[in-house]
Design an enzyme around this catalytic site. Structure first.
Site, PDB file in Angstrom:
ATOM      1  CG  PHE A  11      28.270  56.991  59.141  1.00  0.00           C
ATOM      2  CD1 PHE A  11      27.510  57.608  58.162  1.00  0.00           C
ATOM      3  CD2 PHE A  11      29.651  56.939  58.991  1.00  0.00           C
ATOM      4  CE1 PHE A  11      28.115  58.161  57.037  1.00  0.00           C
ATOM      5  CE2 PHE A  11      30.264  57.489  57.880  1.00  0.00           C
ATOM      6  CZ  PHE A  11      29.490  58.089  56.898  1.00  0.00           C
ATOM      7  CG  ASP A  31      23.026  49.981  66.413  1.00  0.00           C
ATOM      8  OD1 ASP A  31      23.709  50.290  65.425  1.00  0.00           O
ATOM      9  OD2 ASP A  31      23.170  50.533  67.539  1.00  0.00           O
ATOM     10  CG  LEU A  33      19.059  51.828  69.132  1.00  0.00           C
ATOM     11  CD1 LEU A  33      17.610  52.090  69.521  1.00  0.00           C
ATOM     12  CD2 LEU A  33      19.276  52.234  67.665  1.00  0.00           C
ATOM     13  CG  ASP A  51      24.933  45.665  74.835  1.00  0.00           C
ATOM     14  OD1 ASP A  51      25.953  45.304  74.201  1.00  0.00           O
ATOM     15  OD2 ASP A  51      24.983  46.412  75.838  1.00  0.00           O
ATOM     16  CB  ALA A  75      32.801  49.384  66.370  1.00  0.00           C
ATOM     17  CE1 TYR A 141      37.809  51.313  66.798  1.00  0.00           C
ATOM     18  CE2 TYR A 141      39.661  52.163  65.533  1.00  0.00           C
ATOM     19  CZ  TYR A 141      38.351  51.735  65.589  1.00  0.00           C
ATOM     20  OH  TYR A 141      37.582  51.733  64.452  1.00  0.00           O
ATOM     21  CG  ASN A 170      39.705  59.369  59.171  1.00  0.00           C
ATOM     22  OD1 ASN A 170      39.467  59.331  60.365  1.00  0.00           O
ATOM     23  ND2 ASN A 170      40.926  59.257  58.689  1.00  0.00           N
ATOM     24  CB  ILE A 201      42.765  72.068  65.042  1.00  0.00           C
ATOM     25  CG1 ILE A 201      41.672  72.278  63.969  1.00  0.00           C
ATOM     26  CG2 ILE A 201      43.944  71.263  64.496  1.00  0.00           C
ATOM     27  CD1 ILE A 201      42.154  72.978  62.706  1.00  0.00           C
TER      28      ILE A 201
HETATM   29  N1  LIG Z   1      33.661  55.899  60.242  1.00  0.00           N
HETATM   30  C1  LIG Z   1      34.941  55.679  60.024  1.00  0.00           C
HETATM   31  O1  LIG Z   1      35.658  56.551  59.597  1.00  0.00           O
HETATM   32  C2  LIG Z   1      35.569  54.329  60.261  1.00  0.00           C
HETATM   33  C3  LIG Z   1      36.889  54.132  59.923  1.00  0.00           C
HETATM   34  C4  LIG Z   1      37.469  52.895  60.142  1.00  0.00           C
HETATM   35  C5  LIG Z   1      36.707  51.877  60.664  1.00  0.00           C
HETATM   36  N2  LIG Z   1      35.414  52.085  60.992  1.00  0.00           N
HETATM   37  C6  LIG Z   1      34.651  50.964  61.531  1.00  0.00           C
HETATM   38  O2  LIG Z   1      33.440  50.869  60.795  1.00  0.00           O
HETATM   39  C7  LIG Z   1      32.388  50.406  61.626  1.00  0.00           C
HETATM   40  C8  LIG Z   1      31.212  51.356  61.562  1.00  0.00           C
HETATM   41  O3  LIG Z   1      31.620  52.633  62.017  1.00  0.00           O
HETATM   42  P1  LIG Z   1      30.648  53.889  61.995  1.00  0.00           P
HETATM   43  O4  LIG Z   1      31.466  55.059  61.696  1.00  0.00           O
HETATM   44  O5  LIG Z   1      29.465  53.589  61.164  1.00  0.00           O
HETATM   45  O6  LIG Z   1      30.256  53.978  63.540  1.00  0.00           O
HETATM   46  P2  LIG Z   1      28.855  54.132  64.258  1.00  0.00           P
HETATM   47  O7  LIG Z   1      29.141  54.440  65.685  1.00  0.00           O
HETATM   48  O8  LIG Z   1      27.980  55.075  63.520  1.00  0.00           O
HETATM   49  O9  LIG Z   1      28.250  52.676  64.146  1.00  0.00           O
HETATM   50  C9  LIG Z   1      28.542  51.657  65.060  1.00  0.00           C
HETATM   51  C10 LIG Z   1      27.220  51.163  65.628  1.00  0.00           C
HETATM   52  O10 LIG Z   1      27.493  50.090  66.537  1.00  0.00           O
HETATM   53  C11 LIG Z   1      26.529  50.174  67.575  1.00  0.00           C
HETATM   54  N3  LIG Z   1      27.033  49.454  68.738  1.00  0.00           N
HETATM   55  C12 LIG Z   1      28.079  49.796  69.547  1.00  0.00           C
HETATM   56  N4  LIG Z   1      28.226  48.873  70.521  1.00  0.00           N
HETATM   57  C13 LIG Z   1      27.267  47.931  70.313  1.00  0.00           C
HETATM   58  C14 LIG Z   1      26.909  46.752  71.000  1.00  0.00           C
HETATM   59  N5  LIG Z   1      27.564  46.364  72.099  1.00  0.00           N
HETATM   60  N6  LIG Z   1      25.877  46.032  70.524  1.00  0.00           N
HETATM   61  C15 LIG Z   1      25.192  46.441  69.412  1.00  0.00           C
HETATM   62  N7  LIG Z   1      25.489  47.551  68.739  1.00  0.00           N
HETATM   63  C16 LIG Z   1      26.519  48.288  69.178  1.00  0.00           C
HETATM   64  C17 LIG Z   1      26.342  51.653  67.815  1.00  0.00           C
HETATM   65  O11 LIG Z   1      25.120  51.958  68.425  1.00  0.00           O
HETATM   66  C18 LIG Z   1      26.461  52.223  66.407  1.00  0.00           C
HETATM   67  O12 LIG Z   1      25.191  52.414  65.829  1.00  0.00           O
HETATM   68  C19 LIG Z   1      33.016  50.255  63.003  1.00  0.00           C
HETATM   69  O13 LIG Z   1      33.398  48.916  63.175  1.00  0.00           O
HETATM   70  C20 LIG Z   1      34.219  51.136  62.967  1.00  0.00           C
HETATM   71  O14 LIG Z   1      35.219  50.682  63.865  1.00  0.00           O
HETATM   72  C21 LIG Z   1      34.833  53.298  60.819  1.00  0.00           C
END
Ligand SMILES: NC(=O)c1ccc[n+]([C@@H]2O[C@H](COP(=O)([O-])OP(=O)(O)OC[C@H]3O[C@@H](n4cnc5c(N)ncnc54)[C@H](O)[C@@H]3O)[C@@H](O)[C@H]2O)c1
Length: 341
Positions: A11, A31, A33, A51, A75, A141, A170, A201
């Site tokens: 995302f 990624d 995926l 990966d 992540a 986490y 978020n 909820i």
């Molecule tokens: N969305 C939120 O609200 C939020 C809030 C705080 C922090 N974050 C952090 O922001 C970052 C992005 O979050 P997001 O919401 O876009 O999540 P997301 O799940 O959409 O994106 C994370 C991507 O990492 C990829 N991934 C996971 N493990 C992997 C691996 N071993 N090798 C390669 N790729 C891998 C997944 O396929 C995914 O596309 C993350 O680090 C998350 O912890 C997100």
């Protein structure tokens, strides 16, 4: 700049790649995926399915790309699930990060690491959280993210690269994974409604969070990554406006049905609270306002409305559950055990 974005099909990573490509950078994305989609990948970027838990393959890839700046977003961000998948959480967060950072340092090309961390590092301290508060994570986490942050500071000092650390709220918006039953509360709510069902909820719904629309996030991670003034800094990014989950539910229902008088069969259903879920999590954003020019421009109603429009276009998604939680016992929320979402 030659830039590597990890989590590029996810995302926030995909929005970031779009912004960096539009600014004319040479952007490489990886990624595996597991949570991202090829439909999110910018065709003008160089994408590799990889990966990051695979140390040798990651070292080979990073050694070949030789990024000057790395934005690390890959992540397993399922914070609530991390108490049931602590090994996967550590591997996909802390280990995958070191597998990326170490070869990037070894190339000698790395100027800056931009680490996407999380507010989970603040744990159960009294909000609003500010950047100088200690790291006191309350879940597995948050421990991974805190370890990633501290390792970055230490390795930067020893090996001489710059860094910036971002702690988002978020974040929500188009391109978010609607099929993940473990996280992304807004996406879960919308997807339930798209499937013609009410959403759940946890607890009394009075837990408070602050939600950021993606367009109020991407420009600031770009600035934190590319402006030297942000070197060595930690930034909270997100609005100060806090919202209870009950109110969020109302907003989603009103925006989805375009009326305050929605059919009561969609009234949210309450379930027991999840273990370790903190009651309040929101933070100060003064530092990002001062140093990055942060401003909230998209408020909750408008952002949720825009996300619903996108979600309707891709249609209802079938939730994808993990086959094997590492720990299965009476603590597992019924929504996961019974696949209710
Ligand atoms: N969305 C939120 O609200 C939020 C809030 C705080 C922090 N974050 C952090 O922001 C970052 C992005 O979050 P997001 O919401 O876009 O999540 P997301 O799940 O959409 O994106 C994370 C991507 O990492 C990829 N991934 C996971 N493990 C992997 C691996 N071993 N090798 C390669 N790729 C891998 C997944 O396929 C995914 O596309 C993350 O680090 C998350 O912890 C997100």
């Amino acid at each position: 700049m030659r830039i590597l974005v990890t989590g590029a099909a996810g995302f926030m990573g995909s929005h970031l790649v779009d912004a960096l490509v539009a600014a004319g950078h040479e952007v490489h994305g990886v990624d595996d995926l597991s949570g991202g989609y090829m439909r999110n990948v910018n065709p003008k970027s160089h994408f590799a399915k990889l990966d990051l838990r695979e140390r040798a393959a990651t070292a080979e890839y990073v050694g070949r790309v030789r990024p000057e700046v790395v934005f690390h977003l890959a992540a397993d961000a399922t914070e609530g699930r991390s108490q049931f998948t602590p090994v996967q959480c550590t591997e996909r967060n802390y280990l995958a990060y070191l597998n990326t950072l170490v070869p990037a340092i070894r190339t000698g090309a790395l100027k800056k690491m931009v680490l996407t961390s999380s507010m989970s590092v603040y744990g159960a301290q009294k909000p609003p959280f500010s950047e100088e508060m200690p790291r006191l994570p309350e879940d597995v986490y948050g421990i991974s993210k805190a370890a990633m942050e501290r390792s970055t500071e230490i390795l930067s000092e020893v090996h001489g690269f710059e860094y910036a650390i971002i702690r988002p709220h978020n974040v929500y918006g188009p391109q978010q994974n609607l099929a993940d039953p473990y996280r992304n509360v807004i996406g879960i709510f919308i997807n339930r409604l798209l499937n013609g069902k009410p959403f759940f909820i946890y607890g009394d719904g009075e837990q408070k969070r602050a939600f950021s629309y993606i367009d109020d996030f991407t420009p600031y991670i770009v600035k934190a990554g590319l402006n030297d003034s942000a070197n060595g800094e930690i930034f909270n990014i997100g609005p100060v406006e806090e919202t209870s989950i009950n109110r969020l539910g109302q907003v989603v229902l009103e925006q989805f049905f375009k009326t305050r008088d929605w059919d009561k069969k969609f009234a949210p259903k309450h379930l027991p609270p999840r273990p370790k879920e903190v009651k309040e999590a929101f933070c100060t954003v003064g530092k990002a306002e001062r140093m990055l020019g942060y401003k909230t421009t998209v408020h909750l109603e408008e952002g949720v409305g825009r996300m619903i429009e996108w979600a309707r276009a891709i249609g209802p998604q079938k939730p994808v559950y993990l086959d094997d939680l590492e720990i299965v016992n009476g603590q597992v929320p019924s929504t996961w055990k019974e696949k209710l979402i």
